[in-house]
Scaffold this active site. Structure first.
Site, PDB file in Angstrom:
ATOM      1  N   HIS A 170       0.598  -1.451  -0.183  1.00 46.47           N
ATOM      2  CA  HIS A 170      -0.395   0.167  -0.402  1.00 46.47           C
ATOM      3  C   HIS A 170       1.262   1.423   0.056  1.00 46.47           C
ATOM      4  O   HIS A 170       0.327   2.282   0.224  1.00 46.47           O
ATOM      5  CB  HIS A 170      -1.197  -0.135   1.273  1.00 46.47           C
ATOM      6  CG  HIS A 170      -1.563  -1.179   1.191  1.00 46.47           C
ATOM      7  ND1 HIS A 170      -2.718  -1.759   0.819  1.00 46.47           N
ATOM      8  CD2 HIS A 170      -1.477  -2.398   2.874  1.00 46.47           C
ATOM      9  CE1 HIS A 170      -3.411  -2.530   0.737  1.00 46.47           C
ATOM     10  NE2 HIS A 170      -2.726  -3.199   2.062  1.00 46.47           N
ATOM     11  N   SER A 299      16.665  15.652 -20.638  1.00 46.61           N
ATOM     12  CA  SER A 299      16.113  16.439 -20.129  1.00 46.61           C
ATOM     13  C   SER A 299      16.060  17.898 -20.686  1.00 46.61           C
ATOM     14  O   SER A 299      17.895  18.183 -20.628  1.00 46.61           O
ATOM     15  CB  SER A 299      15.044  17.117 -19.020  1.00 46.61           C
ATOM     16  OG  SER A 299      15.153  18.047 -19.321  1.00 46.61           O
TER      17      SER A 299
END
Length: 459
Positions: A170, A299
């Site tokens: 979770h 990038s």
């Protein structure tokens, strides 16, 4: 006609063309034409051996010549068939006419020319050709691509079998595992999926317009056409097709085996989507670094970035593959009455579906080969997560009947920053044997890995 890849409508034949060179000769229209010629030739030679007075057995030279048409089939031959199709407006008839054109100056073959495509419906040729394409695409591209991933993951599972890693269930810290064990989980899942893909039998039928050998029996009523058809379909190449005989069909082979194959590939792809996302996350956490490639830019504005693009490309292309594979598996087994044509245009995209899968496997392998384990980051994460030892402490407490063991540990750990000192103080106050206290005190998040290392090495 050759076109520059930059003008291609599909990126499979454009940007990624070089990565799919192994699949293109198999699953392209050229590959389809090649298999149609193979099927027609196999049927023709088999007819010559059937014992009919009207078609005597072919000479050794004629057989060699016909098999040579298949073996040496080229893009030029495909182009010639396409040229004939401009007149016939029927692709299978164009194949028949092309084969007959190759009989010129060969009296033995010219005399028997009407036995080319004898008693066949187009789908007798098409369904077996697709089966041959799928078998080659599976065995030469899809399975080798998956096998390479399985091998790489198994090597990583063994190498990192004992490297502890914090689990996250979770998204929250959970009982530690090892890097190798998490990869071993994928190996077992993926190998099972690969085995299912490999086990699918490729089916073929050659039984006429509606599956009843109507035309065949009109010519030779007493001949066992079903046995003959089975022999052609199942006899190994090059004299047969080496497929599994489909005895019952309408005009088209029902395509259930195709659905089984495409579903099996999609299941393997889903496992790899899961892997791609997990590795992406581990790179984000710093568990893995990526080897740098000289000149590569991550990038356009942020020079520091080394993006996990291979795993992102893999995930995206696996999704495209599965979208197509699932449509194919749902659509192809459905045909109105004895035949409609919706399957024909859809089947022309099986190479596209397999192409996106093959492209994804290449991207994933590239990404896996770039990974370098960052054991410092793994250790730091574990050292900041002493709360995970609440599980073994309360489990030992329960062994000795300490009342409210779970609740006591919950009270001191849930939602709190837990230190080694706090846990050791708790352990010292427990009413359990000293040997177990010592064992719990010696335990660290990095040593609390159960059988993970053993399981990883065993895979």
């Amino acid at each position: 006609m050759s076109l520059p890849t930059i003008t291609a409508l599909s990126p499979l034949d454009g940007r990624y063309a070089a990565k799919l060179s192994a699949l293109r000769p198999i699953m392209s229209e050229h590959g389809y034409m090649h298999r149609r010629v193979q099927v027609e030739v196999a049927w023709f030679i088999a007819l010559s051996d059937a014992g009919f007075d009207e078609f005597k057995p072919l000479t050794t030279g004629a057989r060699a010549y016909l098999l040579g048409l298949v073996k040496n089939f080229s893009e030029t031959d495909s182009a010639a068939i396409k040229e004939i199709e401009k007149t016939t407006n029927h692709d299978v008839k164009a194949v028949e006419y092309w084969i007959k054109s190759k009989f010129e100056a060969r009296p033995e073959l010219q005399k028997a020319a009407e036995f080319v495509h004898f008693a066949c419906t187009s789908e007798d040729i098409n369904n077996t050709s697709h089966a041959l394409q799928l078998r080659s695409g599976r065995d030469q591209v899809i399975l080798p691509g998956l096998d390479r991933i399985v091998l790489k993951l198994r090597e990583m599972a063994h190498s990192y079998a004992a490297v502890p890693m914090l689990s996250r269930t979770h998204g929250q810290t959970a009982s530690p595992t090892t890097v190798g064990k998490e990869l071993a989980n994928v190996v077992v899942r993926l190998q099972g999926a690969v085995d299912r893909i490999a086990s699918v039998k490729m089916l073929g039928k050659m039984n006429g317009a509606v599956g009843n050998y109507n035309a065949h029996l009109s010519a030779w009523p007493d001949f066992d056409w079903e046995a003959f058809s089975r022999k052609v379909v199942e006899t190994p190449e090059p004299l047969g097709l080496g497929l599994t005989f489909q005895p019952y069909s309408i005009q088209i082979e029902p395509h259930d085996y195709m659905a089984e194959l495409f579903d099996a590939i999609a299941r393997a792809n889903t496992i790899l989507v899961d892997l791609s996302r997990d590795i992406w996350g581990y790179v984000s956490l710093g568990y893995f670094k990526q080897r740098l490639k000289a000149g590569e830019i991550g990038s356009s504005t942020m020079p520091h970035k080394v993006n996990p693009i291979d795993f992102e490309n893999a995930e995206g292309n696996l999704g495209l593959a599965n979208a197509l594979l699932r449509h194919l598996s749902e659509k192809l087994p459905v045909s109105r009455w004895q035949r409609d044509l919706t399957d024909s245009t859809v089947l022309r995209n099986i190479g596209v579906a397999m192409g996106y899968a093959a492209l994804a496997y290449t991207s994933l392998m590239t990404g896996l080969n770039k990974l370098e384990l960052n054991e410092e980051a793994l250790a730091a994460d574990l050292d900041a997560s002493w709360e995970v030892l609440a599980e073994p402490i309360q489990t030992v407490m329960r062994r000795y009947g300490v009342q409210g063991a779970y609740e006591k540990l919950k009270e001191v750990t849930r939602g709190k920053t837990v230190t080694a000192e706090a846990l050791h103080a708790l352990i010292d106050g427990l009413e359990i044997p000293q040997a177990d206290k010592d064992r719990l005190r010696d335990m660290t998040p990095g040593s609390y890995i159960g059988k993970a290392a053993e399981l990883a090495r065993r895979v």
